[in-house]
Structure formats: C-alpha cells, structure tokens
Design a protein around this motif. Structure first.
Motif, PDB file in Angstrom:
ATOM      1  N   THR A  47      12.329  18.318 -14.609  1.00  0.00           N
ATOM      2  CA  THR A  47      11.571  19.195 -13.719  1.00  0.00           C
ATOM      3  C   THR A  47      11.455  18.561 -12.344  1.00  0.00           C
ATOM      4  O   THR A  47      11.779  17.388 -12.157  1.00  0.00           O
ATOM      5  N   PHE A  48      10.981  19.342 -11.403  1.00  0.00           N
ATOM      6  CA  PHE A  48      10.785  18.844 -10.041  1.00  0.00           C
ATOM      7  C   PHE A  48       9.906  17.607 -10.043  1.00  0.00           C
ATOM      8  O   PHE A  48      10.221  16.608  -9.398  1.00  0.00           O
ATOM      9  N   LEU A  49       8.772  17.657 -10.750  1.00  0.00           N
ATOM     10  CA  LEU A  49       7.856  16.522 -10.770  1.00  0.00           C
ATOM     11  C   LEU A  49       8.478  15.301 -11.427  1.00  0.00           C
ATOM     12  O   LEU A  49       8.235  14.171 -11.005  1.00  0.00           O
ATOM     13  N   GLN A  50       9.283  15.493 -12.453  1.00  0.00           N
ATOM     14  CA  GLN A  50       9.945  14.359 -13.092  1.00  0.00           C
ATOM     15  C   GLN A  50      10.951  13.704 -12.148  1.00  0.00           C
ATOM     16  O   GLN A  50      11.077  12.495 -12.117  1.00  0.00           O
ATOM     17  N   ARG A  51      11.658  14.501 -11.394  1.00  0.00           N
ATOM     18  CA  ARG A  51      12.662  13.958 -10.465  1.00  0.00           C
ATOM     19  C   ARG A  51      12.036  13.303  -9.253  1.00  0.00           C
ATOM     20  O   ARG A  51      12.533  12.308  -8.746  1.00  0.00           O
ATOM     21  N   TRP A  52      10.965  13.862  -8.742  1.00  0.00           N
ATOM     22  CA  TRP A  52      10.408  13.428  -7.470  1.00  0.00           C
ATOM     23  C   TRP A  52       9.061  12.729  -7.593  1.00  0.00           C
ATOM     24  O   TRP A  52       8.424  12.456  -6.570  1.00  0.00           O
ATOM     25  N   SER A  53       8.623  12.402  -8.793  1.00  0.00           N
ATOM     26  CA  SER A  53       7.299  11.776  -8.957  1.00  0.00           C
ATOM     27  C   SER A  53       7.206  10.456  -8.203  1.00  0.00           C
ATOM     28  O   SER A  53       6.189  10.168  -7.570  1.00  0.00           O
ATOM     29  N   TRP A  54       8.264   9.641  -8.222  1.00  0.00           N
ATOM     30  CA  TRP A  54       8.233   8.359  -7.508  1.00  0.00           C
ATOM     31  C   TRP A  54       8.129   8.577  -6.013  1.00  0.00           C
ATOM     32  O   TRP A  54       7.492   7.801  -5.307  1.00  0.00           O
ATOM     33  N   VAL A  55       8.743   9.633  -5.516  1.00  0.00           N
ATOM     34  CA  VAL A  55       8.688   9.935  -4.087  1.00  0.00           C
ATOM     35  C   VAL A  55       7.281  10.392  -3.703  1.00  0.00           C
ATOM     36  O   VAL A  55       6.722   9.948  -2.701  1.00  0.00           O
ATOM     37  N   ILE A  56       6.706  11.251  -4.518  1.00  0.00           N
ATOM     38  CA  ILE A  56       5.359  11.761  -4.245  1.00  0.00           C
ATOM     39  C   ILE A  56       4.350  10.616  -4.268  1.00  0.00           C
ATOM     40  O   ILE A  56       3.511  10.492  -3.367  1.00  0.00           O
ATOM     41  N   VAL A  57       4.449   9.752  -5.271  1.00  0.00           N
ATOM     42  CA  VAL A  57       3.539   8.602  -5.351  1.00  0.00           C
ATOM     43  C   VAL A  57       3.735   7.690  -4.136  1.00  0.00           C
ATOM     44  O   VAL A  57       2.756   7.235  -3.527  1.00  0.00           O
ATOM     45  N   GLY A  58       4.968   7.449  -3.757  1.00  0.00           N
ATOM     46  CA  GLY A  58       5.246   6.613  -2.591  1.00  0.00           C
ATOM     47  C   GLY A  58       4.670   7.192  -1.310  1.00  0.00           C
ATOM     48  O   GLY A  58       4.106   6.468  -0.482  1.00  0.00           O
ATOM     49  N   LEU A  59       4.820   8.500  -1.138  1.00  0.00           N
ATOM     50  CA  LEU A  59       4.261   9.144   0.059  1.00  0.00           C
ATOM     51  C   LEU A  59       2.741   9.072   0.085  1.00  0.00           C
ATOM     52  O   LEU A  59       2.142   8.845   1.140  1.00  0.00           O
ATOM     53  N   VAL A  60       2.116   9.266  -1.066  1.00  0.00           N
ATOM     54  CA  VAL A  60       0.660   9.181  -1.132  1.00  0.00           C
ATOM     55  C   VAL A  60       0.196   7.763  -0.793  1.00  0.00           C
ATOM     56  O   VAL A  60      -0.742   7.574  -0.010  1.00  0.00           O
ATOM     57  N   VAL A  61       0.860   6.762  -1.366  1.00  0.00           N
ATOM     58  CA  VAL A  61       0.494   5.366  -1.073  1.00  0.00           C
ATOM     59  C   VAL A  61       0.708   5.068   0.412  1.00  0.00           C
ATOM     60  O   VAL A  61      -0.157   4.463   1.064  1.00  0.00           O
ATOM     61  N   ALA A  62       1.845   5.494   0.971  1.00  0.00           N
ATOM     62  CA  ALA A  62       2.113   5.265   2.392  1.00  0.00           C
ATOM     63  C   ALA A  62       1.062   5.957   3.264  1.00  0.00           C
ATOM     64  O   ALA A  62       0.592   5.384   4.256  1.00  0.00           O
ATOM     65  N   ALA A  63       0.693   7.175   2.901  1.00  0.00           N
ATOM     66  CA  ALA A  63      -0.321   7.903   3.672  1.00  0.00           C
ATOM     67  C   ALA A  63      -1.663   7.186   3.618  1.00  0.00           C
ATOM     68  O   ALA A  63      -2.365   7.075   4.631  1.00  0.00           O
ATOM     69  N   LEU A  64      -2.029   6.681   2.446  1.00  0.00           N
ATOM     70  CA  LEU A  64      -3.292   5.949   2.326  1.00  0.00           C
ATOM     71  C   LEU A  64      -3.272   4.664   3.151  1.00  0.00           C
ATOM     72  O   LEU A  64      -4.266   4.316   3.793  1.00  0.00           O
ATOM     73  N   VAL A  65      -2.148   3.975   3.138  1.00  0.00           N
ATOM     74  CA  VAL A  65      -2.022   2.758   3.953  1.00  0.00           C
ATOM     75  C   VAL A  65      -2.199   3.103   5.428  1.00  0.00           C
ATOM     76  O   VAL A  65      -2.915   2.421   6.167  1.00  0.00           O
ATOM     77  N   VAL A  66      -1.562   4.183   5.870  1.00  0.00           N
ATOM     78  CA  VAL A  66      -1.676   4.592   7.275  1.00  0.00           C
ATOM     79  C   VAL A  66      -3.126   4.947   7.615  1.00  0.00           C
ATOM     80  O   VAL A  66      -3.667   4.502   8.633  1.00  0.00           O
ATOM     81  N   VAL A  67      -3.762   5.733   6.755  1.00  0.00           N
ATOM     82  CA  VAL A  67      -5.128   6.179   7.035  1.00  0.00           C
ATOM     83  C   VAL A  67      -6.082   4.992   7.157  1.00  0.00           C
ATOM     84  O   VAL A  67      -6.940   4.956   8.035  1.00  0.00           O
ATOM     85  N   PHE A  68      -5.897   3.983   6.301  1.00  0.00           N
ATOM     86  CA  PHE A  68      -6.837   2.869   6.309  1.00  0.00           C
ATOM     87  C   PHE A  68      -6.445   1.733   7.251  1.00  0.00           C
ATOM     88  O   PHE A  68      -7.310   1.058   7.797  1.00  0.00           O
ATOM     89  N   LEU A  69      -5.145   1.506   7.464  1.00  0.00           N
ATOM     90  CA  LEU A  69      -4.742   0.351   8.247  1.00  0.00           C
ATOM     91  C   LEU A  69      -4.321   0.661   9.686  1.00  0.00           C
ATOM     92  O   LEU A  69      -4.413  -0.212  10.539  1.00  0.00           O
ATOM     93  N   ALA A  70      -3.852   1.863   9.965  1.00  0.00           N
ATOM     94  CA  ALA A  70      -3.409   2.178  11.329  1.00  0.00           C
ATOM     95  C   ALA A  70      -4.519   1.994  12.357  1.00  0.00           C
ATOM     96  O   ALA A  70      -4.274   1.439  13.432  1.00  0.00           O
ATOM     97  N   PRO A  71      -5.747   2.421  12.068  1.00  0.00           N
ATOM     98  CA  PRO A  71      -6.802   2.211  13.064  1.00  0.00           C
ATOM     99  C   PRO A  71      -7.122   0.736  13.311  1.00  0.00           C
ATOM    100  O   PRO A  71      -7.700   0.389  14.336  1.00  0.00           O
ATOM    101  N   ALA A  72      -6.731  -0.151  12.406  1.00  0.00           N
ATOM    102  CA  ALA A  72      -7.012  -1.573  12.567  1.00  0.00           C
ATOM    103  C   ALA A  72      -5.906  -2.298  13.348  1.00  0.00           C
ATOM    104  O   ALA A  72      -5.997  -3.501  13.554  1.00  0.00           O
TER     105      ALA A  72
END
Length: 110
Positions: free
Chosen positions: A9-34
């Motif tokens: 399924t879509f989620l099975q194929r792209w789950s690693w990408v989705i998790v990576g994007l979420v982690v990258a977004a969280l890093v940006v949200v918390f670390l970019a202002p610093a």
C-alpha cells in the motif's frame, strides 16, 4: 505465510519517507529559531580581511537571510523558510532517486 505476492500500500511504501519528513519538520520547528545570527564563515572572513565591500548583491534571493519576506513574525518566518528548505531537499532527493531507479531499469532491461 508471506505477503510477498500482494502489492504494498501507499503507507507501506512511503512510511519511511513520511516518518523522515515528520522528524525533519520537528527538527526545523525546534532548532531553526536557535540558529546563530552571527555571520557564517565566509561572511566572517570577508569582514576580517576587509573585502566585504567588494561583494555584489545576488540578482535574486529565494529565502533572504533564511526568512520569508512579508512574514512579520520572525520565528514563523525562520521556521517556514526551514520547512521550505527541507521540502526542496526532499523533492530533489526523491527526484534523483526516481531517475536512478529508471536508469537502472533501462540498463537491466526492465
């Protein structure tokens, strides 16, 4: 029993990408202002060696000083610029991966 014959399924194929994007977004949200507002290495050397005045402004800037023009909130501007940067890197990486897979298929014969 294996599910090897069933298409993923879509989620099975792209789950690693989705998790990576979420982690990258969280890093940006918390670390970019610093991020430091001090000049980067190239700017610092040009200041120290007194040739900063010889620099020319770029003809066009996508994200000047890692901000979004017109966004008044500095935190939001920096975070949005970081998210756009992550999105650009993601799109280029996925595009290069797709091109490499297509080239490999052509070499192997499909």
């Amino acid at each position: 029993m294996s599910n090897a014959s069933q298409p993923r399924t879509f989620l099975q194929r792209w789950s690693w990408v989705i998790v990576g994007l979420v982690v990258a977004a969280l890093v940006v949200v918390f670390l970019a202002p610093a991020a430091s507002s001090d000049p980067d290495g190239l700017d610092r050397v040009s200041e120290d060696k007194a040739f900063v005045d010889k620099a020319k402004d770029p003809a066009y800037e996508w994200l000047p000083d890692y901000t979004i023009p017109g966004v008044d909130n500095e935190w939001a501007s920096v975070v949005l610029a970081g998210l756009i940067g992550v999105g650009i890197v993601f799109a280029v990486t996925i595009g290069l991966g797709a091109a490499a897979r297509a080239a490999k298929k052509r070499r192997v014969g499909g």
